[in-house]
Design an enzyme around this catalytic site. Structure first.
Site, mmCIF file in Angstrom:
data_model
loop_
_atom_site.group_PDB
_atom_site.id
_atom_site.type_symbol
_atom_site.label_atom_id
_atom_site.label_comp_id
_atom_site.label_asym_id
_atom_site.label_seq_id
_atom_site.Cartn_x
_atom_site.Cartn_y
_atom_site.Cartn_z
ATOM 1 N N LYS A 184 -35.883 -10.442 -14.089
ATOM 2 C CA LYS A 184 -34.701 -11.021 -13.433
ATOM 3 C C LYS A 184 -34.068 -12.092 -14.306
ATOM 4 O O LYS A 184 -32.844 -12.181 -14.400
ATOM 5 C CB LYS A 184 -35.073 -11.581 -12.053
ATOM 6 C CG LYS A 184 -35.301 -10.467 -11.026
ATOM 7 C CD LYS A 184 -35.869 -11.008 -9.741
ATOM 8 C CE LYS A 184 -36.157 -9.886 -8.746
ATOM 9 N NZ LYS A 184 -36.972 -10.336 -7.625
ATOM 10 N N LYS B 219 -32.326 5.633 -13.250
ATOM 11 C CA LYS B 219 -32.786 5.429 -11.873
ATOM 12 C C LYS B 219 -31.599 4.972 -11.012
ATOM 13 O O LYS B 219 -30.836 4.108 -11.438
ATOM 14 C CB LYS B 219 -33.874 4.339 -11.881
ATOM 15 C CG LYS B 219 -34.332 3.922 -10.505
ATOM 16 C CD LYS B 219 -35.263 2.719 -10.557
ATOM 17 C CE LYS B 219 -35.652 2.288 -9.165
ATOM 18 N NZ LYS B 219 -35.180 1.028 -8.690
ATOM 19 N N LYS C 127 -28.532 -0.166 -7.290
ATOM 20 C CA LYS C 127 -27.272 -0.914 -7.128
ATOM 21 C C LYS C 127 -26.943 -1.696 -8.403
ATOM 22 O O LYS C 127 -25.785 -1.893 -8.716
ATOM 23 C CB LYS C 127 -27.346 -1.857 -5.928
ATOM 24 C CG LYS C 127 -28.467 -2.842 -6.064
ATOM 25 C CD LYS C 127 -28.518 -3.848 -4.957
ATOM 26 C CE LYS C 127 -29.730 -4.732 -5.125
ATOM 27 N NZ LYS C 127 -31.008 -4.150 -4.783
#
Ligand code: ADP
Ligand code: TRP
Length: 340
Positions: free
Chosen positions: A126, A206, A209
């Site tokens: 992240k 994959k 979003k």
């Protein structure tokens, strides 16, 4: 671990308790359905005690806009209910309706070495993607561990990306139980949703979003058609034979069509005179058929937002009862006095 219903009901001498959290961070898509939701529904149908919740505190690590947070929370709640989470059989609730979970998170923090959190790959990913390195993001796995153990969960169905978080929860259970000298917390186990369910997105990566390559579940038929038409394929001409094993449209069709129809379409690919356009149109049709009833229910639920809130409130009450019972054991075990 076996998910045979009879075995499930005998597990630990009580019904096996299943728990999973759904982070409300984007509109629900086919990847979420085949990778997560479908399993949650199957576990509910098997007669397990299922606890499913919307992890809005976790979402706060990435969403700072108030309206966006409320909108996406309601979307995910209505979406899950519309797809078949039954609040009479499963405890379906908001993470934020159980304040005990943040209390437990703090307590577990005090038993958690910083070095354990430093190993978290999702934190590193992240940060690499540009998310702000706030303490919430760093502490994310401890809150997730609190989510799991506060309901004495036995089994945690999650995607492969969440395996490390469940392992960290197991580590923390061990550390806490050893520190207090008794088995206060139940050791959970991850149930990894099978790899087959990695659903490709429009570009073949994959479906996610984060890559803007999704086919949304609660879109209109027209929007679905448009998204399916945008799936990337090679430039083999319509009359040419095509390889069904190397096509994103076919991978998605396999999930939605009956096995007979999928075989039939694969033969048409190999024979030629069957274009990607035909396959995309059929995929849109199948998607629209599969989710037609859920879309109607979703529209109703969104229109009557109060119904969703009432259902969540009922789930929240049940969840709080279980959570408070665990917290009594935990507070007592570590000598935290309260005057409640
Ligand atoms: P996204 O990748 O869109 O951010 P999330 O990480 O919020 O999706 O997904 C929640 C759950 O849905 C995941 O834990 C995973 O089990 C499932 N999931 C999401 N995308 C896919 C996919 N493309 N294939 C299989 N499962 C997926
Ligand atoms: N981190 C999970 C995800 O991104 C969501 C989650 C929060 C969760 N708490 C949980 C999953 C507890 C399982 C158990 O998908």
């Amino acid at each position: 671990m076996s998910l045979d219903p009879a075995a499930a009901l005998r597990y630990h001498g009580r019904a096996m308790r299943i728990l999973s959290g759904i982070q409300p961070s984007g509109r629900l898509h086919l990847g979420n359905y085949f990778g997560a939701i479908r399993q949650y529904l199957a576990l509910q149908e098997q007669g397990n005690q299922c606890f499913y919740f919307i992890a809005n505190y976790h979402a706060l690590t990435g969403i700072s806009d108030r309206a966006a947070m409320e909108e996406i929370t309601l979307h995910v709640a209505a979406g899950y209910l519309a797809m078949g989470i039954d609040p009479d059989r499963s405890v379906f609730f908001l993470q934020s309706d159980v304040p005990q979970v943040t209390e437990l998170c703090w307590i577990l923090n005090c038993y958690c070495p910083v070095s354990l959190m430093e190993k978290a790959t999702s934190y590193k990913d992240k940060i690499a993607r540009g998310l702000p390195a706030n303490m919430g993001l760093f502490d994310y796995p401890v809150l997730q561990a609190a989510d799991i153990v506060i309901y004495d969960a036995d089994l945690v169905p999650v995607g492969r990306d969440q395996k490390q978080h469940v392992e960290m929860a197991r580590d923390l259970v061990g550390k806490f139980n050893r520190a207090v000298g008794k088995d206060v917390l139940v050791l959970p186990e991850a149930h990894i949703v099978p790899e087959v369910a990695v659903v490709p997105g429009l570009d073949g990566q994959k479906m996610s979003k984060s890559y803007d390559n999704t086919i949304e579940i609660f879109a209109t038929s027209k929007q679905t058609k448009k998204r399916c038409a945008a799936i990337v394929t090679d430039s083999t001409a319509l009359e040419e034979p095509k390889d069904p094993d190397k096509c994103n449209v076919m991978s998605l069709l396999k999930l939605l069509a009956s096995p007979e129809e999928a075989d039939e379409i694969a033969s048409k690919y190999r024979a030629g005179e069957y274009g990607y356009g035909h396959a995309k149109a059929r995929l849109a049709e199948l998607t629209n058929e599969k989710f037609a009833a859920a879309r109607d229910r979703y529209a109703e639920l969104i229109k009557r937002g109060d119904t969703v809130r009432d259902m969540l409130a009922t789930g929240g009450r049940k969840a709080r009862e279980v959570a408070e019972a665990t917290m009594r054991r935990v507070r007592e075990a570590c000598g935290i006095m309260t005057s409640r």
